[in-house]
Design an enzyme around this catalytic site. Structure first.
Site, PDB file in Angstrom:
ATOM      1  N   ASP A  62      58.491  47.268  44.644  1.00  0.00           N
ATOM      2  CA  ASP A  62      57.269  46.634  43.922  1.00  0.00           C
ATOM      3  C   ASP A  62      56.190  46.533  44.894  1.00  0.00           C
ATOM      4  O   ASP A  62      56.173  45.108  45.631  1.00  0.00           O
ATOM      5  CB  ASP A  62      57.931  45.083  43.528  1.00  0.00           C
ATOM      6  CG  ASP A  62      56.803  44.461  42.603  1.00  0.00           C
ATOM      7  OD1 ASP A  62      55.881  44.856  42.364  1.00  0.00           O
ATOM      8  OD2 ASP A  62      57.126  43.082  42.466  1.00  0.00           O
ATOM      9  N   GLU A 113      47.846  41.017  42.693  1.00  0.00           N
ATOM     10  CA  GLU A 113      48.709  40.930  41.554  1.00  0.00           C
ATOM     11  C   GLU A 113      49.977  40.068  41.363  1.00  0.00           C
ATOM     12  O   GLU A 113      49.961  39.429  40.440  1.00  0.00           O
ATOM     13  CB  GLU A 113      49.234  42.285  41.286  1.00  0.00           C
ATOM     14  CG  GLU A 113      49.768  42.955  39.877  1.00  0.00           C
ATOM     15  CD  GLU A 113      51.288  42.571  39.827  1.00  0.00           C
ATOM     16  OE1 GLU A 113      51.943  42.488  38.760  1.00  0.00           O
ATOM     17  OE2 GLU A 113      51.950  42.214  40.655  1.00  0.00           O
ATOM     18  N   GLU A 114      50.644  39.756  42.533  1.00  0.00           N
ATOM     19  CA  GLU A 114      51.674  38.844  42.499  1.00  0.00           C
ATOM     20  C   GLU A 114      51.364  37.692  42.312  1.00  0.00           C
ATOM     21  O   GLU A 114      52.245  36.631  41.940  1.00  0.00           O
ATOM     22  CB  GLU A 114      52.484  38.956  43.846  1.00  0.00           C
ATOM     23  CG  GLU A 114      53.086  40.483  44.175  1.00  0.00           C
ATOM     24  CD  GLU A 114      54.414  40.997  43.095  1.00  0.00           C
ATOM     25  OE1 GLU A 114      54.591  40.136  42.156  1.00  0.00           O
ATOM     26  OE2 GLU A 114      54.769  42.098  43.248  1.00  0.00           O
ATOM     27  N   HIS A 142      61.335  41.519  44.130  1.00  0.00           N
ATOM     28  CA  HIS A 142      61.563  39.979  44.419  1.00  0.00           C
ATOM     29  C   HIS A 142      62.760  39.460  44.981  1.00  0.00           C
ATOM     30  O   HIS A 142      62.739  38.324  45.298  1.00  0.00           O
ATOM     31  CB  HIS A 142      60.910  39.117  43.348  1.00  0.00           C
ATOM     32  CG  HIS A 142      59.657  39.267  42.764  1.00  0.00           C
ATOM     33  ND1 HIS A 142      58.935  38.626  42.057  1.00  0.00           N
ATOM     34  CD2 HIS A 142      58.735  40.367  42.967  1.00  0.00           C
ATOM     35  CE1 HIS A 142      57.757  39.219  41.714  1.00  0.00           C
ATOM     36  NE2 HIS A 142      57.538  40.109  42.144  1.00  0.00           N
ATOM     37  N   ASP A 162      49.537  43.728  47.662  1.00  0.00           N
ATOM     38  CA  ASP A 162      50.348  42.568  48.015  1.00  0.00           C
ATOM     39  C   ASP A 162      51.871  42.616  47.512  1.00  0.00           C
ATOM     40  O   ASP A 162      52.320  43.126  46.594  1.00  0.00           O
ATOM     41  CB  ASP A 162      49.600  41.432  47.351  1.00  0.00           C
ATOM     42  CG  ASP A 162      49.474  41.528  45.899  1.00  0.00           C
ATOM     43  OD1 ASP A 162      49.166  42.426  45.187  1.00  0.00           O
ATOM     44  OD2 ASP A 162      49.668  40.257  44.974  1.00  0.00           O
TER      45      ASP A 162
END
Length: 399
Positions: A111, A145-146, A371, A80
């Site tokens: 990421d 995970e995010e 991000h 994700d």
């Protein structure tokens, strides 16, 4: 021609980046289909696990070792990615376009889709060279995970399915480094997200009521900001410390009131707190409770997250997996720093189970853009990372 042009590993990486596995409402099926295709090409078995629900699978490709009874190695990454604001990007966030400098622009390029694909590329190269290792290797792709991992690793690690994998050590994500050093993470701070629900006298805005929620709010905010200031000074006064070495406290929400001439019966203030690994959790909670009493009482602390203390992974010769990892980076002449991770990853759930885990993303001389808008990784950095894993994986799998 640049080394990355017409490179098959770069092409596969771009294909994975173009899958918009983005929050909210992720459909993981395209990721699963892609990973299954990679497993088939590698001639390795793949298995899906559903620790919470069918919409959030964990995908595991397994390369069985010569001594499968030994504890195995997990190479973990998450599928994700966080949301994007496309209008702030100079390239389509899921286009995986490469510019003239060899920068690959895409959400997840740092990421952490890069790491998952670098694992597979290294495994592909090692298999093609006819290599075999003592320990079984599980290449794991996790969801959620995010958002904190509640629909993924948080539930998977305590399960029998995970226990059956017989995991002895895990590699997971790190962060890009803007200089020549590679950052290696052996621990994480504990995340506490708390809300003070502050009750007080209510009434007309023209009256000086006693013990109002606003007065109590001021006391709480002053105390929390004093703690924050103290941690800032610690960081400023120690050149050897990084963000992961201190406790961070940030005010994130203030809610309350109905209109401007009514004193509200309650206000709510929220804080994001990341406790340093040397903080006594019981003592810190007692301190928060004292703040409430000193403010005049009538305050309830509600915990959205209250993660426990998790012991760090040993980074000395007592840990044979660390010894294998360190031997790898030393042999490659890499300059590394060992740090406490400033945010949160799936590694915390693995360490919580008593399994050593190291966070490492082989990206140096790279701006930290996780991000952020225009997230990118250079193609040459990506390819160098594959070579690094080709050294690390054998050393930890033969530990």
């Amino acid at each position: 021609m640049a080394a990355w042009e017409n490179n098959e590993e770069i092409r596969l990486f771009q294909e994975y980046l173009r899958i918009p596995s983005v929050h909210p409402n992720i459909d993981y099926e395209p990721c699963v289909a892609f990973i299954k295709k990679q497993a088939e090409a590698l001639e390795l078995p793949v298995k899906l696990y559903y620790p919470v629900n069918p919409k959030n699978p964990i995908v595991v490709i397994t390369w069985t070792g010569l001594q499968p009874e030994l504890p195995s190695i997990v190479l973990n990454s998450h599928m994700d990615v966080v949301p994007v604001f496309a209008e702030n990007w100079t390239h389509p966030p899921f286009g995986a376009e490469i510019d003239d400098e060899g920068r690959i622009f895409a959400r997840g390029s740092q990421d952490m889709k890069c790491v998952g694909m670098q694992y597979l590329a290294a495994i592909r190269a090692l298999k093609n060279e006819g290599k075999q290792f003592k320990r079984t290797i599980h290449i794991m792709f996790s969801p959620d995970e995010e958002k904190g991992g509640a629909l993924g690793m948080e539930k998977f690690v305590p399960s029998k399915d995970f226990a059956d994998l017989n995991v002895g050590f895990a590699l997971d994500e790190g962060i890009a480094s803007p200089n020549e050093t590679f950052d290696v993470f052996y621990a994480e701070r504990s995340t506490w997200r708390i809300y003070f629900h502050i009750s007080g006298s209510a009434g007309h805005g023209s009256i000086l009521h006693k013990a109002t929620a606003g007065e109590k709010l001021r006391h709480i905010m002053n105390k929390m900001m004093d703690l924050r200031d103290a941690e800032i000074k610690k960081l400023e006064n120690n050149d050897m410390w990084t963000l992961g070495d201190v406790t961070t406290i940030n005010l994130t929400q203030v809610r309350g009131g109905v209109q401007s001439n009514v004193v509200p019966p309650m206000v709510i203030v929220g804080f994001d707190i990341r406790l340093a690994i040397d903080v006594d959790h019981v003592g810190f909670e007692n301190q928060l409770n004292r703040f409430c009493e000193e403010a005049g009482g009538g305050i309830e602390i509600v915990y959205e997250h209250k993660k426990p203390y998790v012991p760090p992974t040993p980074i000395d010769d007592s840990n044979p997996f660390w010894a294998g990892f360190k031997r790898s980076v030393d042999s490659l002449g890499l300059k590394v720093r060992t740090l406490v991770f400033p945010a949160g990853t799936d590694s915390r759930y693995i360490r919580m189970a008593g399994i050593p885990a190291i966070g490492f993303s082989p990206m140096n001389d790279t701006p930290i853009l996780l991000h952020d808008h225009d997230e990118f990784i250079k193609a040459e950095t990506y390819l160098k990372g594959i070579e690094i894993y080709k050294t690390i994986i054998p050393n930890v799998a033969n530990a």
